[in-house]
Enzyme design. Structure first.
Site, PDB file in Angstrom:
ATOM      1  CG  HIS A  45       1.921   3.932  58.794  1.00  0.00           C
ATOM      2  ND1 HIS A  45       1.122   3.826  60.078  1.00  0.00           N
ATOM      3  CD2 HIS A  45       2.380   5.190  58.655  1.00  0.00           C
ATOM      4  CE1 HIS A  45       1.297   4.896  60.883  1.00  0.00           C
ATOM      5  NE2 HIS A  45       1.969   5.851  60.140  1.00  0.00           N
TER       6      HIS A  45
ATOM      7  CB  THR B 259      21.347   5.069  75.874  1.00  0.00           C
ATOM      8  OG1 THR B 259      21.804   6.245  76.751  1.00  0.00           O
ATOM      9  CG2 THR B 259      21.509   3.892  76.274  1.00  0.00           C
TER      10      THR B 259
ATOM     11  CB  THR C  81       8.597   2.403  63.156  1.00  0.00           C
ATOM     12  OG1 THR C  81       8.567   2.063  64.517  1.00  0.00           O
ATOM     13  CG2 THR C  81       7.287   1.900  62.491  1.00  0.00           C
TER      14      THR C  81
ATOM     15  CB  SER D  86       0.577   8.131  59.180  1.00  0.00           C
ATOM     16  OG  SER D  86       0.559   9.617  59.095  1.00  0.00           O
TER      17      SER D  86
ATOM     18  NE  ARG E  30      -2.778  15.604  69.917  1.00  0.00           N
ATOM     19  CZ  ARG E  30      -2.040  15.727  69.274  1.00  0.00           C
ATOM     20  NH1 ARG E  30      -0.580  15.765  69.606  1.00  0.00           N
ATOM     21  NH2 ARG E  30      -2.074  15.794  67.868  1.00  0.00           N
TER      22      ARG E  30
ATOM     23  CB  THR F 174      -3.071  14.632  63.616  1.00  0.00           C
ATOM     24  OG1 THR F 174      -2.565  14.834  64.976  1.00  0.00           O
ATOM     25  CG2 THR F 174      -2.373  13.269  63.324  1.00  0.00           C
TER      26      THR F 174
ATOM     27  CE  LYS G 224       3.820   4.135  63.934  1.00  0.00           C
ATOM     28  NZ  LYS G 224       4.200   5.214  62.964  1.00  0.00           N
TER      29      LYS G 224
HETATM   30  C1  LIG Z   1       4.953   6.529  63.365  1.00  0.00           C
HETATM   31  C2  LIG Z   1       5.466   7.079  62.293  1.00  0.00           C
HETATM   32  C3  LIG Z   1       6.992   7.314  62.515  1.00  0.00           C
HETATM   33  C4  LIG Z   1       7.723   7.397  63.833  1.00  0.00           C
HETATM   34  O1  LIG Z   1       7.994   5.882  64.261  1.00  0.00           O
HETATM   35  P1  LIG Z   1       7.955   5.616  65.566  1.00  0.00           P
HETATM   36  O2  LIG Z   1       8.767   4.412  65.930  1.00  0.00           O
HETATM   37  O3  LIG Z   1       6.606   5.419  66.412  1.00  0.00           O
HETATM   38  O4  LIG Z   1       8.802   7.051  66.430  1.00  0.00           O
HETATM   39  C5  LIG Z   1       7.629   7.761  61.214  1.00  0.00           C
HETATM   40  N1  LIG Z   1       7.125   8.100  60.313  1.00  0.00           N
HETATM   41  C6  LIG Z   1       5.625   7.829  60.021  1.00  0.00           C
HETATM   42  C7  LIG Z   1       4.973   8.094  58.530  1.00  0.00           C
HETATM   43  C8  LIG Z   1       5.035   7.492  61.127  1.00  0.00           C
HETATM   44  O5  LIG Z   1       3.438   7.340  61.173  1.00  0.00           O
END
Ligand SMILES: *Cc1c(COP(=O)(O)O)cnc(C)c1O
Length: 403
Positions: A216, A277, A244, A188, A21, A362, A247
């Site tokens: 997503h 934290t 999350t 994803s 990578r 991936t 994103k």
């Molecule tokens: C990106 C992702 C996460 C993790 O989210 P982050 O906030 O980036 O740690 C969890 N599940 C899926 C399917 C993701 O693509």
């Protein structure tokens, strides 16, 4: 043992397979997304980002930036502790309330990242419930499979987004056992979408909880940005939703939302929540502004979907092998790791187009791809330029065209 030799060899293996990578060192330019400066070998140049997960450009939205500035000025940089010891700030509580409202749940719980939310929630539930059985979609994000592994609970996979196979798998499990069905709403890497109502029907038939990762989809789908379950009118049937803030919402952090009791259990027993934290208050404030904006304003979501449709159509017209996807994730098949990296390198070098190659692990070997994520801020000129670049690179490398 020659430790250094061992580590050097492991990295050499990756290089030989074309899987090593290399990070693109970017300087994002607020107000100019999807443009960024790329730093490399002591030089820098302006490029167009085509693979960001800041799906709606909320990472530079004026309301989000203002909210972050305000709270940096009033509350400072860090949270000041773990949530239990001096770290729970007013903004965390407001954000958790807002997220619970977004998903129509009683409660929500914040984490440092979505990865940590999945790891902690699933490992905690799987550990607490004696004899718990997980039923997982067979292409699950790493954060969920790690969480389940950590719980040491039994785990069975079912075919990707396949309710019939889930029913078969669950039929073999004693009715009395605690069960959790785990899946992702928008995948994803493939960009396909779970048939959420049918999965819920099967789970309910077998008396199982349902855990849905909407990483997503939050911000991006549903009338208020609540994700696929909201769009399908099924949000009330999900036991625990994970999302999350990094994103669609464009900031950072993760969360779960569900009943008061489930959230309280994860809050009280989850190591990844207890011993880490809390998020900076300014981050919570920025995420709050982002969630609020996307809840009330559908304009970015509508423009986003229009851009996605346009890009997919333009790729098909140019005979670029765009893979089937019913979301804003637009994968283009290359099918070999070295070529995939080469295509990405050439697009960057010759056209200033940045799209990261996606290789094993991936995605499965043979399905190496370029994964494009058009945003509302990619204009027609950007799409024209991308198509021109892809057509040239496909010809140059002799890659297969779409049928
Ligand atoms: C990106 C992702 C996460 C993790 O989210 P982050 O906030 O980036 O740690 C969890 N599940 C899926 C399917 C993701 O693509």
């Amino acid at each position: 043992m020659d430790y250094e030799r061992f580590f050097v060899d492991r990295i050499a293996d990756l290089r030989n397979e074309g899987r090593y990578r290399v990070f693109a060192e970017l300087e994002r330019m607020a107000g100019d997304f999807p443009r960024a400066r790329l730093h490399r070998d002591g030089e820098s140049r302006e490029i167009t980002v085509w693979c960001s997960t800041d799906y709606l450009g909320m990472g530079e939205h004026p309301a989000v930036l203002a909210a972050m500035h305000d709270v940096v000025d009033t509350s400072g940089a860090g949270a000041g502790g773990t949530r239990n010891i001096a770290g729970t700030n007013h903004w965390h509580v407001l954000l958790e309330r807002e997220l619970a409202d977004l998903h129509g749940t009683q409660a929500a719980l914040l984490f440092g990242s979505g990865w940590m939310a999945n790891l902690t929630a699933l490992s905690t539930l799987g550990t607490l419930m004696t004899d718990c059985a997980f039923f997982c979609d067979d292409i699950l994000h790493n954060s969920m499979s790690e969480g389940i592994r950590m719980s040491r609970a039994e785990w069975t996979t079912f075919g990707h987004n396949d309710p019939v196979d889930l029913d078969r798998a669950m039929g073999a499990c004693a009715r009395t056992r605690p069960k959790i069905v785990v899946c992702e709403s928008v995948h994803s890497m493939d960009g396909d979408t779970v048939p959420v109502a049918r999965i819920l029907d099967v789970a309910e038939k077998h008396g199982a909880m349902v855990y849905l990762d909407e990483a997503h989809a939050v911000g991006v789908y549903g009338p208020r940005g609540g994700g696929i379950a909201e769009r399908e009118g099924e949000a009330h049937r999900i036991s625990l939703v994970q999302g999350t803030l990094a994103k669609g919402f464009g900031v950072v952090g993760g969360y779960i939302a569900g009943s008061t009791e489930i959230c309280d259990v994860v809050r009280s027993f989850g190591s990844g929540f207890i011993f880490s934290t809390a998020l900076p208050p300014a981050v919570a404030s920025a995420a709050l502004a982002s969630v609020r904006h996307l809840k009330e304003d559908d304009a970015l979501r509508r423009l986003h979907q229009e851009r996605v449709v346009t890009l997919k159509r333009r790729l098909r017209e140019a005979k670029i092998p765009v893979m089937a996807s019913d979301s804003h994730i637009v994968p283009v098949l290359v099918g070999e790791a070295q070529l995939c990296k080469q295509a990405s390198d050439d697009l960057l070098k010759d056209f200033g187009i940045y799209v990261q190659p996606i290789n094993y692990p991936t995605v499965p070997r043979g399905t190496e791809r370029l994964r494009f994520t058009p945003t509302p801020l990619h204009g027609n000129g950007d799409i024209d330029h991308l198509i021109e670049g892809l057509v040239a690179v496909w010809r140059q490398l002799g890659l297969s065209a779409a049928a």
